[in-house]
Design a protein around this motif. Structure first.
Motif, PDB file in Angstrom:
ATOM      1  N   GLY A 119       3.370 -12.504   7.025  1.00 30.01           N
ATOM      2  CA  GLY A 119       2.727 -11.453   7.798  1.00 30.01           C
ATOM      3  C   GLY A 119       3.663 -10.362   8.265  1.00 30.01           C
ATOM      4  O   GLY A 119       3.242  -9.455   9.000  1.00 30.01           O
ATOM      5  N   GLY A 120       4.928 -10.434   7.869  1.00 29.72           N
ATOM      6  CA  GLY A 120       5.871  -9.383   8.225  1.00 29.72           C
ATOM      7  C   GLY A 120       5.553  -8.091   7.488  1.00 29.72           C
ATOM      8  O   GLY A 120       5.108  -8.118   6.337  1.00 29.72           O
ATOM      9  N   VAL A 121       5.756  -6.954   8.144  1.00 25.65           N
ATOM     10  CA  VAL A 121       5.457  -5.646   7.558  1.00 25.65           C
ATOM     11  C   VAL A 121       6.756  -4.891   7.309  1.00 25.65           C
ATOM     12  O   VAL A 121       7.580  -4.718   8.209  1.00 25.65           O
ATOM     13  N   TRP A 122       6.912  -4.424   6.075  1.00 26.40           N
ATOM     14  CA  TRP A 122       8.091  -3.683   5.638  1.00 26.40           C
ATOM     15  C   TRP A 122       7.673  -2.261   5.299  1.00 26.40           C
ATOM     16  O   TRP A 122       6.606  -2.042   4.721  1.00 26.40           O
ATOM     17  N   VAL A 123       8.521  -1.284   5.659  1.00 24.88           N
ATOM     18  CA  VAL A 123       8.162   0.122   5.490  1.00 24.88           C
ATOM     19  C   VAL A 123       9.316   0.904   4.881  1.00 24.88           C
ATOM     20  O   VAL A 123      10.486   0.601   5.118  1.00 24.88           O
ATOM     21  N   TRP A 124       9.001   1.937   4.108  1.00 27.61           N
ATOM     22  CA  TRP A 124      10.023   2.836   3.572  1.00 27.61           C
ATOM     23  C   TRP A 124       9.364   4.099   3.042  1.00 27.61           C
ATOM     24  O   TRP A 124       8.157   4.151   2.832  1.00 27.61           O
ATOM     25  N   GLY A 125      10.186   5.152   2.829  1.00 29.69           N
ATOM     26  CA  GLY A 125       9.684   6.416   2.316  1.00 29.69           C
ATOM     27  C   GLY A 125       9.699   7.517   3.360  1.00 29.69           C
ATOM     28  O   GLY A 125      10.521   7.524   4.281  1.00 29.69           O
ATOM     29  N   ARG A 126       8.769   8.459   3.228  1.00 29.08           N
ATOM     30  CA  ARG A 126       8.722   9.609   4.130  1.00 29.08           C
ATOM     31  C   ARG A 126       8.299   9.184   5.532  1.00 29.08           C
ATOM     32  O   ARG A 126       7.445   8.311   5.680  1.00 29.08           O
ATOM     33  N   ASN A 127       8.914   9.855   6.534  1.00 25.47           N
ATOM     34  CA  ASN A 127       8.674   9.435   7.915  1.00 25.47           C
ATOM     35  C   ASN A 127       8.610  10.635   8.854  1.00 25.47           C
ATOM     36  O   ASN A 127       8.951  10.541  10.025  1.00 25.47           O
ATOM     37  N   ASN A 128       8.153  11.776   8.337  1.00 29.36           N
ATOM     38  CA  ASN A 128       8.176  13.005   9.137  1.00 29.36           C
ATOM     39  C   ASN A 128       7.207  12.991  10.304  1.00 29.36           C
ATOM     40  O   ASN A 128       7.379  13.745  11.267  1.00 29.36           O
ATOM     41  N   TYR A 129       6.195  12.140  10.259  1.00 27.93           N
ATOM     42  CA  TYR A 129       5.251  12.023  11.368  1.00 27.93           C
ATOM     43  C   TYR A 129       5.305  10.641  12.021  1.00 27.93           C
ATOM     44  O   TYR A 129       4.400  10.280  12.768  1.00 27.93           O
ATOM     45  N   GLY A 130       6.326   9.875  11.721  1.00 27.59           N
ATOM     46  CA  GLY A 130       6.417   8.535  12.288  1.00 27.59           C
ATOM     47  C   GLY A 130       5.541   7.526  11.577  1.00 27.59           C
ATOM     48  O   GLY A 130       5.258   6.452  12.119  1.00 27.59           O
ATOM     49  N   LYS A 139      11.989  -3.961   8.259  1.00 28.89           N
ATOM     50  CA  LYS A 139      10.897  -4.777   8.772  1.00 28.89           C
ATOM     51  C   LYS A 139      10.549  -4.358  10.189  1.00 28.89           C
ATOM     52  O   LYS A 139      11.429  -4.224  11.045  1.00 28.89           O
ATOM     53  N   LEU A 140       9.261  -4.129  10.447  1.00 26.67           N
ATOM     54  CA  LEU A 140       8.813  -3.789  11.787  1.00 26.67           C
ATOM     55  C   LEU A 140       8.848  -5.029  12.683  1.00 26.67           C
ATOM     56  O   LEU A 140       8.456  -6.120  12.264  1.00 26.67           O
ATOM     57  N   VAL A 197       0.860  -1.182   0.000  1.00 28.85           N
ATOM     58  CA  VAL A 197       0.000   0.000   0.000  1.00 28.85           C
ATOM     59  C   VAL A 197       0.892   1.228   0.000  1.00 28.85           C
ATOM     60  O   VAL A 197       1.970   1.236   0.603  1.00 28.85           O
ATOM     61  N   ALA A 198       0.446   2.270  -0.694  1.00 21.53           N
ATOM     62  CA  ALA A 198       1.192   3.517  -0.775  1.00 21.53           C
ATOM     63  C   ALA A 198       0.392   4.634  -0.134  1.00 21.53           C
ATOM     64  O   ALA A 198      -0.797   4.806  -0.425  1.00 21.53           O
ATOM     65  N   GLY A 199       1.037   5.384   0.760  1.00 23.10           N
ATOM     66  CA  GLY A 199       0.457   6.619   1.255  1.00 23.10           C
ATOM     67  C   GLY A 199       0.876   7.747   0.323  1.00 23.10           C
ATOM     68  O   GLY A 199       1.270   7.503  -0.820  1.00 23.10           O
ATOM     69  N   ALA A 200       0.800   8.967   0.784  1.00 16.92           N
ATOM     70  CA  ALA A 200       1.205  10.081  -0.076  1.00 16.92           C
ATOM     71  C   ALA A 200       2.651   9.911  -0.504  1.00 16.92           C
ATOM     72  O   ALA A 200       2.972   9.970  -1.695  1.00 16.92           O
ATOM     73  N   ASP A 201       3.532   9.678   0.481  1.00 19.92           N
ATOM     74  CA  ASP A 201       4.962   9.564   0.188  1.00 19.92           C
ATOM     75  C   ASP A 201       5.625   8.424   0.942  1.00 19.92           C
ATOM     76  O   ASP A 201       6.853   8.389   1.061  1.00 19.92           O
ATOM     77  N   HIS A 202       4.837   7.488   1.481  1.00 18.11           N
ATOM     78  CA  HIS A 202       5.422   6.357   2.197  1.00 18.11           C
ATOM     79  C   HIS A 202       4.712   5.079   1.783  1.00 18.11           C
ATOM     80  O   HIS A 202       3.641   5.110   1.177  1.00 18.11           O
ATOM     81  N   ASN A 203       5.345   3.939   2.094  1.00 17.05           N
ATOM     82  CA  ASN A 203       4.831   2.651   1.647  1.00 17.05           C
ATOM     83  C   ASN A 203       4.906   1.614   2.760  1.00 17.05           C
ATOM     84  O   ASN A 203       5.795   1.665   3.614  1.00 17.05           O
ATOM     85  N   LEU A 204       3.978   0.655   2.693  1.00 14.24           N
ATOM     86  CA  LEU A 204       4.028  -0.529   3.536  1.00 14.24           C
ATOM     87  C   LEU A 204       3.830  -1.749   2.653  1.00 14.24           C
ATOM     88  O   LEU A 204       3.039  -1.718   1.711  1.00 14.24           O
ATOM     89  N   ALA A 205       4.562  -2.814   2.960  1.00 20.45           N
ATOM     90  CA  ALA A 205       4.424  -4.073   2.229  1.00 20.45           C
ATOM     91  C   ALA A 205       4.281  -5.200   3.236  1.00 20.45           C
ATOM     92  O   ALA A 205       4.828  -5.140   4.346  1.00 20.45           O
ATOM     93  N   VAL A 206       3.544  -6.231   2.853  1.00 17.19           N
ATOM     94  CA  VAL A 206       3.353  -7.402   3.710  1.00 17.19           C
ATOM     95  C   VAL A 206       3.931  -8.619   3.011  1.00 17.19           C
ATOM     96  O   VAL A 206       3.664  -8.844   1.819  1.00 17.19           O
ATOM     97  N   ASP A 207       4.747  -9.395   3.743  1.00 16.10           N
ATOM     98  CA  ASP A 207       5.272 -10.628   3.160  1.00 16.10           C
ATOM     99  C   ASP A 207       4.345 -11.791   3.492  1.00 16.10           C
ATOM    100  O   ASP A 207       3.382 -11.637   4.246  1.00 16.10           O
ATOM    101  N   GLU A 208       4.615 -12.953   2.921  1.00 18.65           N
ATOM    102  CA  GLU A 208       3.683 -14.066   3.072  1.00 18.65           C
ATOM    103  C   GLU A 208       3.650 -14.650   4.480  1.00 18.65           C
ATOM    104  O   GLU A 208       2.770 -15.451   4.792  1.00 18.65           O
TER     105      GLU A 208
END
Length: 276
Positions: A158-169, A185-186, A145-156
């Motif tokens: 259930g792990g969650v991966w994140v990257w991109g803008r992080n100005n608000y956490g 990975k979170l 899934v993509a937010g305005a400037d950040h992304n989250l991905a889910v692996d098979e």
């Protein structure tokens, strides 16, 4: 069909007349093709149909995947050249696009100002699809899934991966930073699905609980604070089956089909029967 704001031709209905106040047939998708995915970004749209990805709208940052930046607006859906395998999922951010392949690879194009494409800062944007590399990934990515400037991905798993803008956490890493250009990975979460708003994120855990993080100035991350830097349980949400996020609003549906909503409601986004 599509409707709403059509600046830049983002609805793909064959023109740039805006707004479109009724459902209008989109152009460029082959007749008979089965639509398997839709995504609406800030100024562009994506459709996954018949094993092919199609894009329409603004191509200023190369978000349509046509090979260059500052391309002409596309008022009809145009095919995206896929580098390998079969696409199974798409997501559109503010000015970038993500595509997941059947083999688990993820490709991105468009704006990279905040690392949305997981590329070095020297790459301001890309009109060609570039592969997103996930350090130490031992399985494959199944959704993004993509937010305005950040992304989250889910692996098979259930792990969650994140990257991109992080100005608000909104990446949930425990810190606020301008940009994270490599996926991480979170820890401690197992996701069924994820959702991303403009600057906030949601995780639906396999237990049915919902975690929120990122900007929460109007409560969109589920907490009464300006921002939330780590995935935090949202009180009162149990047995949840699905989640979604708007710009600054959030939604969840429980096992009985009850819709829950929270966040920004100035225009009645939360379906409460009033605006506030």
């Amino acid at each position: 069909t599509a409707w709403g704001m059509n600046t830049d031709g983002r609805l793909g209905v064959g023109d740039m007349n805006s707004p479109v106040n009724w459902a209008k047939t989109v152009q460029g998708i082959p007749v008979g093709a089965t639509v398997d995915g839709l995504a609406a970004g800030g100024t562009h749209s994506l459709i996954l149909a018949g094993g092919q990805v199609y894009a329409a709208g603004s191509d200023r940052y190369g978000q349509l995947g046509q090979g260059a930046v500052n391309g002409a607006n596309k008022t009809s859906f145009t095919s995206v050249a896929i580098p390998s395998n079969t696409p199974v999922a798409v997501s559109a951010g503010g000015n970038h696009s993500l595509i997941v392949m059947a083999d688990g690879k993820v490709f991105a194009c468009g704006d990279n100002t905040y690392g949305q494409l997981a590329q070095p800062a020297a790459t301001a944007s890309s009109g060609a699809l570039v592969e997103v590399n996930f350090p130490d990934l031992s399985t494959k990515i199944v959704s993004v899934v993509a937010g305005a400037d950040h992304n989250l991905a889910v692996d098979e798993d259930g792990g969650v991966w994140v990257w991109g803008r992080n100005n608000y956490g909104q990446l949930g890493t425990g810190t606020r930073t301008a940009a994270e250009r490599a996926p991480s990975k979170l820890a401690g979460v197992t996701a069924r699905s994820v959702a991303a708003g403009f600057s906030h994120s949601l995780i639906l855990e396999t237990s049915g609980t919902v975690l929120g993080f990122g900007r929460s100035n109007v409560g969109q991350a589920g907490q009464d604070t300006s921002y939330v830097m780590t995935p935090t349980p949202i009180e009162g949400l149990v047995g949840i089956e699905s989640i979604a996020a708007g710009t600054d609003s959030s939604f969840a549906i429980d096992g009985e089909g009850q819709l829950r909503s929270w966040g920004y409601n100035a225009y009645g986004e939360l379906l409460l029967g009033y605006a506030s």
